[in-house]
Enzyme design. Structure first.
Site, PDB file in Angstrom:
ATOM      1  N   ASP A  33      -2.682   4.032  -7.323  1.00  0.00           N
ATOM      2  CA  ASP A  33      -2.639   3.319  -6.225  1.00  0.00           C
ATOM      3  C   ASP A  33      -3.423   2.114  -6.019  1.00  0.00           C
ATOM      4  O   ASP A  33      -4.268   1.855  -7.096  1.00  0.00           O
ATOM      5  CB  ASP A  33      -2.884   4.504  -5.071  1.00  0.00           C
ATOM      6  N   GLY A  77       4.224   1.170   7.218  1.00  0.00           N
ATOM      7  CA  GLY A  77       3.392   1.548   8.281  1.00  0.00           C
ATOM      8  C   GLY A  77       4.433   2.232   9.363  1.00  0.00           C
ATOM      9  O   GLY A  77       5.534   2.268   9.474  1.00  0.00           O
ATOM     10  N   TYR A 150      12.925  -2.657   6.494  1.00  0.00           N
ATOM     11  CA  TYR A 150      12.116  -1.283   5.618  1.00  0.00           C
ATOM     12  C   TYR A 150      13.466  -0.483   5.357  1.00  0.00           C
ATOM     13  O   TYR A 150      13.397   0.014   4.266  1.00  0.00           O
ATOM     14  CB  TYR A 150      10.960  -0.794   6.700  1.00  0.00           C
ATOM     15  N   LYS A 201      -5.241   7.493  21.079  1.00  0.00           N
ATOM     16  CA  LYS A 201      -5.295   6.900  22.320  1.00  0.00           C
ATOM     17  C   LYS A 201      -5.919   7.953  23.241  1.00  0.00           C
ATOM     18  O   LYS A 201      -6.667   7.704  24.060  1.00  0.00           O
ATOM     19  CB  LYS A 201      -4.117   6.538  22.839  1.00  0.00           C
TER      20      LYS A 201
HETATM   21  P1  NAD Z   1       1.166   5.637   2.810  1.00  0.00           P
HETATM   22  O1  NAD Z   1       1.057   4.347   3.070  1.00  0.00           O
HETATM   23  O2  NAD Z   1       0.051   6.342   3.172  1.00  0.00           O
HETATM   24  O3  NAD Z   1       1.241   5.681   1.166  1.00  0.00           O
HETATM   25  C1  NAD Z   1       1.902   4.632   0.368  1.00  0.00           C
HETATM   26  C2  NAD Z   1       0.770   4.412  -0.598  1.00  0.00           C
HETATM   27  O4  NAD Z   1       1.334   3.211  -1.431  1.00  0.00           O
HETATM   28  C3  NAD Z   1      -0.410   3.792  -0.102  1.00  0.00           C
HETATM   29  O5  NAD Z   1      -1.634   4.375  -0.559  1.00  0.00           O
HETATM   30  C4  NAD Z   1      -0.504   2.197  -0.597  1.00  0.00           C
HETATM   31  O6  NAD Z   1      -1.692   1.807  -0.906  1.00  0.00           O
HETATM   32  C5  NAD Z   1       0.369   2.667  -1.941  1.00  0.00           C
HETATM   33  N1  NAD Z   1       0.920   1.298  -2.371  1.00  0.00           N
HETATM   34  C6  NAD Z   1       1.446   0.079  -1.629  1.00  0.00           C
HETATM   35  N2  NAD Z   1       1.825  -0.913  -2.443  1.00  0.00           N
HETATM   36  C7  NAD Z   1       1.365  -0.579  -3.448  1.00  0.00           C
HETATM   37  C8  NAD Z   1       1.523  -1.250  -4.847  1.00  0.00           C
HETATM   38  N3  NAD Z   1       1.775  -2.535  -4.983  1.00  0.00           N
HETATM   39  N4  NAD Z   1       0.798  -0.740  -6.120  1.00  0.00           N
HETATM   40  C9  NAD Z   1       0.510   0.603  -5.780  1.00  0.00           C
HETATM   41  N5  NAD Z   1       0.281   1.381  -5.019  1.00  0.00           N
HETATM   42  C10 NAD Z   1       0.812   0.796  -3.721  1.00  0.00           C
HETATM   43  O7  NAD Z   1       2.445   6.336   2.998  1.00  0.00           O
HETATM   44  P2  NAD Z   1       2.945   7.825   3.108  1.00  0.00           P
HETATM   45  O8  NAD Z   1       3.219   8.209   4.638  1.00  0.00           O
HETATM   46  O9  NAD Z   1       1.875   8.541   2.178  1.00  0.00           O
HETATM   47  O10 NAD Z   1       4.387   7.443   2.550  1.00  0.00           O
HETATM   48  C11 NAD Z   1       4.789   7.683   1.080  1.00  0.00           C
HETATM   49  C12 NAD Z   1       6.063   7.343   1.009  1.00  0.00           C
HETATM   50  O11 NAD Z   1       7.008   7.978   1.866  1.00  0.00           O
HETATM   51  C13 NAD Z   1       6.388   5.898   1.254  1.00  0.00           C
HETATM   52  O12 NAD Z   1       7.136   5.244   0.289  1.00  0.00           O
HETATM   53  C14 NAD Z   1       7.077   5.907   2.591  1.00  0.00           C
HETATM   54  O13 NAD Z   1       7.701   4.802   2.718  1.00  0.00           O
HETATM   55  C15 NAD Z   1       7.949   7.056   2.584  1.00  0.00           C
HETATM   56  N6  NAD Z   1       8.170   7.743   4.240  1.00  0.00           N
HETATM   57  C16 NAD Z   1       7.096   8.181   4.597  1.00  0.00           C
HETATM   58  C17 NAD Z   1       7.320   8.679   5.819  1.00  0.00           C
HETATM   59  C18 NAD Z   1       6.042   9.081   6.812  1.00  0.00           C
HETATM   60  O14 NAD Z   1       6.489   9.487   7.797  1.00  0.00           O
HETATM   61  N7  NAD Z   1       4.864   8.838   6.336  1.00  0.00           N
HETATM   62  C19 NAD Z   1       8.512   8.661   6.293  1.00  0.00           C
HETATM   63  C20 NAD Z   1       9.521   8.038   5.671  1.00  0.00           C
HETATM   64  C21 NAD Z   1       9.363   7.646   4.452  1.00  0.00           C
END
Ligand code: NAD
Length: 340
Positions: A33, A77, A150, A201
Site C-alpha cells: 500500500d 472515497g 468511479y 457529526k
Molecule cells: P480504502 O481507501 O481504505 O483502501 C484502499 C487502499 O488502496 C488505501 O489504503 C490506499 O492507500 C491504497 N491505494 C490507493 N492507491 C494506491 C496505489 N497507487 N498504490 C498502492 N496502494 C494504493 O478503501 P476500502 O474501503 O478498504 O476499499 C477497498 C476496495 O473496495 C477498493 O477498491 C474500493 O473501491 C472497493 N469498494 C469499497 C467499498 C466500501 O464501502 N468500502 C464499496 C465498494 C467498493
C-alpha cells in the site's frame, strides 16, 4: 504448506481487516500500500510501502506464485470524494493503472486466484431513481450507465479481469461491494463514507444541537458491516463462482433514518437539517438473490448492531484526538525550551 496471499491495498480499511482474517486462517500474508493501516498495526507478515501505479513496484511485489491475490487498492472515497467531479481524472487514471499493472503479472507468476473489489457504483443510474425500489441485481449492469467515473472505472476493470480469465485462464473472483462500514474505517478528512461521517457529526455535536445531512435525506442505501464483508470474500474465494456478485446488506435505510439511528445510539437529543450536497443515486440496495443461490449464504448482521460498534469506535477516535490536542501545547513548549 502455508497458503500465501498478497493484499494490494493492505493499508486500507477492508485490506487491513482482511489481513487479520487471513492470519487467523494460517496464511502467509504480504501487504502492499501507499501507507500503513492508520488505526492499528498491520497483521501482514511483510508489508511493502509502494505505489502500484509504478510497474516496477508491481514486479517487486508480485515476485512469486501467490495462492491468492486480493486487489483492493483504488483511489476512492465517499460521496464527498467521488460525486463532486473534482477527483474524476485521478480516480479513473490511478485505479485503472493499478489493475492494468497487476493483471499481466498475476498471469506471468501463475497466481492461483485473484480477487477484485468492484462496487455497487457500477449499476445503472436509471435503475436507481426510486428510493423505495432500486434495482441492483447482477444482471442489471447493462446497458451501462454508472452515476460516477468511479463506477465506470470499476466496470471497465471488471471487464479487464473477465478478459484475463477468458484469454489467459486467470482464475478470478469479482465482488460488487455495497457500502462497507465499521471500526477502523476513515472517519474524517473528506474520504469518509456516510456511516462514519454521521457518527462523527453526532459525536462532535453537543446535546441539543443540530447535524447537517446532505440532500433531502430520503435517498436510500444499505450498509454492510466489515466482518460480514470479510466472511463473504472468503466464501467467494473458496467457491467456484467466477462472475461478478453483490456483497452487501439488503437492509435498506433512508439516510435521515440512519442519522436518527446514530442520534438514538448516542443518547443525545439532536435535530437534523438537510442541506445541499453530493448524494449520488436516489436509491440503492444489495440484491442478495444470487449470493444466496451460489454460496448458500448471505449477510444478515443488523444495521443497528454494526452502527453501535462503529459509533463507539468513532467517538473514541474523537476523544483521542481531543486529548492529543490538549497535550500538544505543553509538548511544543518543551521543544521550544530546548528539550528533546
Ligand atoms: P480504502 O481507501 O481504505 O483502501 C484502499 C487502499 O488502496 C488505501 O489504503 C490506499 O492507500 C491504497 N491505494 C490507493 N492507491 C494506491 C496505489 N497507487 N498504490 C498502492 N496502494 C494504493 O478503501 P476500502 O474501503 O478498504 O476499499 C477497498 C476496495 O473496495 C477498493 O477498491 C474500493 O473501491 C472497493 N469498494 C469499497 C467499498 C466500501 O464501502 N468500502 C464499496 C465498494 C467498493
Amino acid at each position: 504448506m502455508k497458503k500465501t496471499a498478497l493484499i494490494c491495498g493492505a493499508g486500507g480499511f477492508i485490506g487491513s481487516h482482511l489481513a487479520r482474517r487471513l492470519k487467523t486462517e494460517g496464511y502467509y500474508v504480504l501487504g502492499v500500500d501507499l501507507k500503513y493501516p492508520e488505526f492499528s498495526p498491520t497483521a501482514a507478515d511483510d508489508f511493502i510501502l509502494g505505489d502500484l501505479r509504478d510497474p516496477y513496484v508491481c514486479q517487486n511485489v508480485l515476485d512469486r506464485p501467490f495462492d491468492e491475490v486480493y486487489q483492493l487498492a483504488a483511489d476512492m472515497g465517499g460521496a464527498g470524494y467521488i460525486f463532486t467531479g473534482d477527483n474524476d481524472a485521478d480516480v479513473m487514471h490511478n485505479s485503472a493503472l493499478i489493475n492494468l499493472n497487476t493483471l499481466p503479472l498475476c498471469v506471468q507468476k501463475r497466481v492461483g486466484k485473484v480477487f477484485y473489489s468492484s462496487s455497487a457504483c457500477i449499476y445503472p443510474a436509471y435503475n436507481q431513481q426510486d428510493p423505495d425500489n432500486p434495482r441492483c441485481c447482477e444482471d442489471s449492469a447493462y446497458p451501462a450507465q454508472p452515476d460516477s467515473e468511479y463506477g465506470w472505472e470499476k466496470l471497465f476493470s471488471e471487464r479487464l479481469y473477465l478478459s484475463f480469465q477468458r484469454n489467459y485462464g486467470l482464475n478470478v473472483r469479482i465482488a460488487r461491494f455495497h457500502n462497507i462500514y465499521g471500526p477502523e474505517g476513515v472517519w474524517r478528512g473528506g474520504r469518509e463514507k456516510a456511516p462514519a461521517a454521521l457518527c462523527r457529526k453526532v459525536a462532535e455535536t453537543p446535546d441539543g444541537g443540530e447535524i447537517e445531512i446532505w440532500g433531502d435525506g430520503q435517498q436510500t442505501r444499505s450498509f454492510l458491516y466489515i466482518d460480514e464483508c470479510i466472511e463473504a470474500v472468503r466464501r467467494l474465494m473458496a467457491s467456484h463462482f467466477s462472475e461478478p456478485i453483490n456483497i452487501g446488506s439488503d437492509e435498506m435505510v433512508a439516510i435521515n433514518d440512519l442519522a436518527r439511528l446514530v442520534v438514538r445510539i448516542s443518547g443525545k437529543r439532536l435535530s437534523i437539517r438537510n442541506v445541499p450536497g453530493p448524494q449520488g443515486v436516489r436509491g440503492r440496495n444489495s440484491d442478495n438473490t444470487l449470493i444466496r443461490k451460489v454460496l448458500d449464504w448471505a449477510p444478515n448482521y443488523p444495521l443497528e448492531v454494526g452502527m453501535r460498534a462503529t459509533y463507539a469506535w468513532v467517538a473514541q477516535q474523537i476523544e483521542a484526538v481531543r486529548v492529543t490536542e490538549m497535550e500538544e501545547p505543553a509538548w511544543m513548549g518543551l521543544r521550544q525550551n530546548g528539550c528533546p
